[in-house]
Design a protein around this motif. Structure first.
Motif, PDB file in Angstrom:
ATOM      1  N   ASN A   1     109.774 -55.824  46.559  1.00 60.01           N
ATOM      2  CA  ASN A   1     111.107 -55.856  47.166  1.00 60.01           C
ATOM      3  C   ASN A   1     112.016 -54.772  46.585  1.00 60.01           C
ATOM      4  O   ASN A   1     112.986 -54.364  47.230  1.00 60.01           O
ATOM      5  CB  ASN A   1     111.732 -57.243  47.084  1.00 60.01           C
ATOM      6  CG  ASN A   1     112.099 -57.691  45.683  1.00 60.01           C
ATOM      7  OD1 ASN A   1     111.952 -56.968  44.708  1.00 60.01           O
ATOM      8  ND2 ASN A   1     112.564 -58.924  45.576  1.00 60.01           N
ATOM      9  N   THR A   2     111.708 -54.292  45.376  1.00 58.64           N
ATOM     10  CA  THR A   2     112.452 -53.159  44.836  1.00 58.64           C
ATOM     11  C   THR A   2     112.177 -51.906  45.657  1.00 58.64           C
ATOM     12  O   THR A   2     113.074 -51.088  45.889  1.00 58.64           O
ATOM     13  CB  THR A   2     112.081 -52.927  43.358  1.00 58.64           C
ATOM     14  OG1 THR A   2     112.554 -54.040  42.590  1.00 58.64           O
ATOM     15  CG2 THR A   2     112.700 -51.655  42.814  1.00 58.64           C
ATOM     16  N   VAL A   3     110.945 -51.757  46.125  1.00 54.03           N
ATOM     17  CA  VAL A   3     110.604 -50.633  47.004  1.00 54.03           C
ATOM     18  C   VAL A   3     111.346 -50.761  48.324  1.00 54.03           C
ATOM     19  O   VAL A   3     111.924 -49.791  48.828  1.00 54.03           O
ATOM     20  CB  VAL A   3     109.083 -50.563  47.235  1.00 54.03           C
ATOM     21  CG1 VAL A   3     108.729 -49.483  48.250  1.00 54.03           C
ATOM     22  CG2 VAL A   3     108.352 -50.314  45.911  1.00 54.03           C
TER      23      VAL A   3
ATOM     24  N   GLY B   1      97.981 -55.156  39.038  1.00 53.91           N
ATOM     25  CA  GLY B   1      98.788 -56.259  38.536  1.00 53.91           C
ATOM     26  C   GLY B   1     100.271 -55.974  38.564  1.00 53.91           C
ATOM     27  O   GLY B   1     100.835 -55.609  39.595  1.00 53.91           O
ATOM     28  N   LYS B   2     100.910 -56.115  37.414  1.00 63.01           N
ATOM     29  CA  LYS B   2     102.356 -55.948  37.311  1.00 63.01           C
ATOM     30  C   LYS B   2     102.708 -54.744  36.436  1.00 63.01           C
ATOM     31  O   LYS B   2     102.068 -54.472  35.423  1.00 63.01           O
ATOM     32  CB  LYS B   2     103.008 -57.198  36.725  1.00 63.01           C
ATOM     33  CG  LYS B   2     102.940 -58.417  37.624  1.00 63.01           C
ATOM     34  CD  LYS B   2     103.567 -58.189  38.990  1.00 63.01           C
ATOM     35  CE  LYS B   2     105.037 -57.917  38.926  1.00 63.01           C
ATOM     36  NZ  LYS B   2     105.885 -59.082  39.046  1.00 63.01           N
ATOM     37  N   VAL B   3     103.774 -54.064  36.839  1.00 59.58           N
ATOM     38  CA  VAL B   3     104.334 -52.940  36.093  1.00 59.58           C
ATOM     39  C   VAL B   3     105.639 -53.416  35.467  1.00 59.58           C
ATOM     40  O   VAL B   3     106.578 -53.788  36.182  1.00 59.58           O
ATOM     41  CB  VAL B   3     104.579 -51.738  37.014  1.00 59.58           C
ATOM     42  CG1 VAL B   3     105.231 -50.596  36.244  1.00 59.58           C
ATOM     43  CG2 VAL B   3     103.265 -51.279  37.657  1.00 59.58           C
ATOM     44  N   ALA B   4     105.700 -53.440  34.150  1.00 54.37           N
ATOM     45  CA  ALA B   4     106.872 -53.929  33.442  1.00 54.37           C
ATOM     46  C   ALA B   4     107.813 -52.787  33.077  1.00 54.37           C
ATOM     47  O   ALA B   4     107.398 -51.625  32.993  1.00 54.37           O
ATOM     48  CB  ALA B   4     106.461 -54.687  32.186  1.00 54.37           C
TER      49      ALA B   4
ATOM     50  N   VAL C   1     104.320 -48.380  42.303  1.00 52.17           N
ATOM     51  CA  VAL C   1     104.122 -49.544  43.163  1.00 52.17           C
ATOM     52  C   VAL C   1     104.236 -49.141  44.631  1.00 52.17           C
ATOM     53  O   VAL C   1     103.466 -49.611  45.482  1.00 52.17           O
ATOM     54  CB  VAL C   1     105.136 -50.645  42.806  1.00 52.17           C
ATOM     55  CG1 VAL C   1     105.048 -51.810  43.794  1.00 52.17           C
ATOM     56  CG2 VAL C   1     104.889 -51.137  41.378  1.00 52.17           C
ATOM     57  N   GLN C   2     105.168 -48.271  44.942  1.00 49.39           N
ATOM     58  CA  GLN C   2     105.336 -47.816  46.320  1.00 49.39           C
ATOM     59  C   GLN C   2     104.041 -47.208  46.866  1.00 49.39           C
ATOM     60  O   GLN C   2     103.684 -47.433  48.027  1.00 49.39           O
ATOM     61  CB  GLN C   2     106.459 -46.781  46.401  1.00 49.39           C
ATOM     62  CG  GLN C   2     106.741 -46.291  47.825  1.00 49.39           C
ATOM     63  CD  GLN C   2     107.837 -45.239  47.863  1.00 49.39           C
ATOM     64  OE1 GLN C   2     108.078 -44.524  46.888  1.00 49.39           O
ATOM     65  NE2 GLN C   2     108.538 -45.142  48.993  1.00 49.39           N
TER      66      GLN C   2
END
Length: 441
Positions: free
Chosen positions: A78-80, A406-409, A399-400
């Motif tokens: 959702n940030t993208v 997985g997850k990018v912190a 991420v885009q």
């Protein structure tokens, strides 16, 4: 570094934190309303152009709100969406929210602090907050609800006023401070670091509702579950949840590198879509052909068709999901990273009594149940990389372009990785490698 930050990093007590003055401004990743049209006619909507990191004013605190010093946050898709101003600019959400009046008005600003994940330390609690105090270590739920709305008390996701924090509200988690409602907080699992815990709640709780909750697919012992994008944030937690529930996860990924990571997660069946020719079907015939191809592989490996398809990919996979689940099976969906317009052959749905279940985030009880599993060491973080707040554009770009696992912190106030652990015994018992299955891949 101001005196409050020094106190936070030194592990000061709640009493000390309450005595420290709040800064007038703080660093935050934010978007500007003036940039909404910057990508008009542009094919590559590079989020590094729209996401800015700089000082923003400290917001006020309503009686039912809490100010959290964010130690770490994480990137979600959702940030993208926010940073590309698609499918609609999120400033429209803020304007609509602000029209409610009262404390909501301060969300309607010419900038938006983004981010829907976070772990940190409570530094102030509103006058109506009894559960949380300064000094508490917390993780933040992405779901902000209206506690006075009747539907909220049955299932918060059915409330018409529920909003996703940092997407449909302002003051998100990719910042040094965030303002959230008290009902958005849960205790931080003590054996995890700030960055590990920051990347769990949104995606893991979403996967929990989709698979385990009575609001979702309601998987049971022995169910075969097809998981698209099985090394993404949602998918990697889905693999673990299916395993914990006694099911058989069948994970689909797009490369051998991701297949290796999926095996590290303990997935029972790993399918590299490139090896069997799965793509984005361009016709109904191609959808059925790819579905048959995938079905043959699954039956060869486990002896039956999947009971459930876990699909957050959307347009590129949805028709195959509907086709491939068994008679009476379920397709559970949230999000649509490849497009919102889904096409499927309804004959395979209606004539085989299949179900499609839409799912969105999770209510607080579901999140608490998921958080309990994490706190007991039954579900591990799926962290793959960590960035600083000044690098948030690069993290979001990763991420885009779907180049992450997985997850990018994102470290916010935490000065380095590895901090925030308050239960080292459990951490040692579980083992660092088991807690970070994707870091080594």
């Amino acid at each position: 570094m101001d005196s409050l930050t020094e106190a936070l990093l030194s592990g000061a007590s709640g009493e000390v934190l309450e005595r420290e003055a709040l800064p007038d401004e703080f660093d935050a990743a934010h978007l500007r309303a003036a940039d909404v049209e910057m990508f008009d006619g542009v094919e590559d909507k590079d989020v590094r152009r729209s996401i800015r990191v700089g000082r923003v004013p400290m917001p006020d605190l309503a009686p039912d709100e809490v100010l959290v010093a964010v130690m770490a946050s994480a990137i979600n898709y959702n940030t993208v969406w926010s940073a590309t101003f698609e499918p609609v600019p999120t400033f429209a959400f803020l304007k609509r929210f602000g029209r409610q009046g009262g404390s909501a008005t301060q969300h309607d600003l010419p900038y938006q602090v983004i981010g829907s994940d976070g772990s940190g330390i409570v530094v102030r609690a509103g006058s109506a907050v009894g559960r949380w105090r300064a000094g508490d270590h917390v993780v933040v739920s992405c779901v902000r609800v209206d506690d006075h709305e009747p539907a909220t008390h049955a299932d918060a996701m059915m409330g018409s006023q529920q909003r996703i924090w940092g997407y449909e509200t302002n003051f998100g988690g990719l910042a040094h401070y965030t303002v959230v409602k008290a009902s958005q907080l849960l205790p931080k699992p003590g054996h995890l670091t700030w960055e590990e815990s920051a990347g769990v709640l949104l995606t893991a709780a979403t996967s929990y509702r989709m698979l385990i909750s009575d609001k979702g697919a309601r998987i049971k012992l022995g169910d075969v579950v097809l998981i698209w994008g099985a090394t993404g944030g949602l998918g990697a937690f889905a693999v673990q949840l299916v395993k914990q529930a006694g099911g058989i996860p069948v994970g689909v990924v797009s490369s051998e590198h991701k297949a290796k990571a999926l095996r590290a997660l303990g997935c029972d069946v790993v399918i590299n879509r490139a090896e069997i020719g799965l793509g984005a079907p361009e016709s109904a015939e191609e959808t059925i052909e790819q579905g048959k191809r995938l079905g043959r592989v699954i039956r060869r490996e486990v002896g039956e068709d999947p009971s459930v398809a876990f699909d957050y990919i959307g347009r590129a996979t949805f028709g195959i999901s509907v086709f491939v689940v068994r008679r009476g099976g379920t397709v559970v969906t949230c999000g649509s990273s490849t497009g919102y317009q889904h096409t499927y052959d309804n004959r395979y749905l209606w004539m085989n009594s299949k179900r499609i279940v839409g799912s969105h985030a999770a209510n607080l009880q579901e999140q608490a149940e998921l958080n309990r599993l994490v706190a007991r060491g039954k579900i591990s973080p799926v962290l793959s990389s960590v960035y600083g707040l000044d690098e948030v554009g690069e993290a979001a770009r990763l991420v885009q372009n779907n180049q992450h696992l997985g997850k990018v912190a994102v470290l916010c106030q935490a000065p380095r990785e590895g901090l925030g652990v308050t239960d080292p015994q459990l951490r040692e018992k579980i083992g660092v490698d088991a807690l970070n299955p994707l870091r080594s891949t």
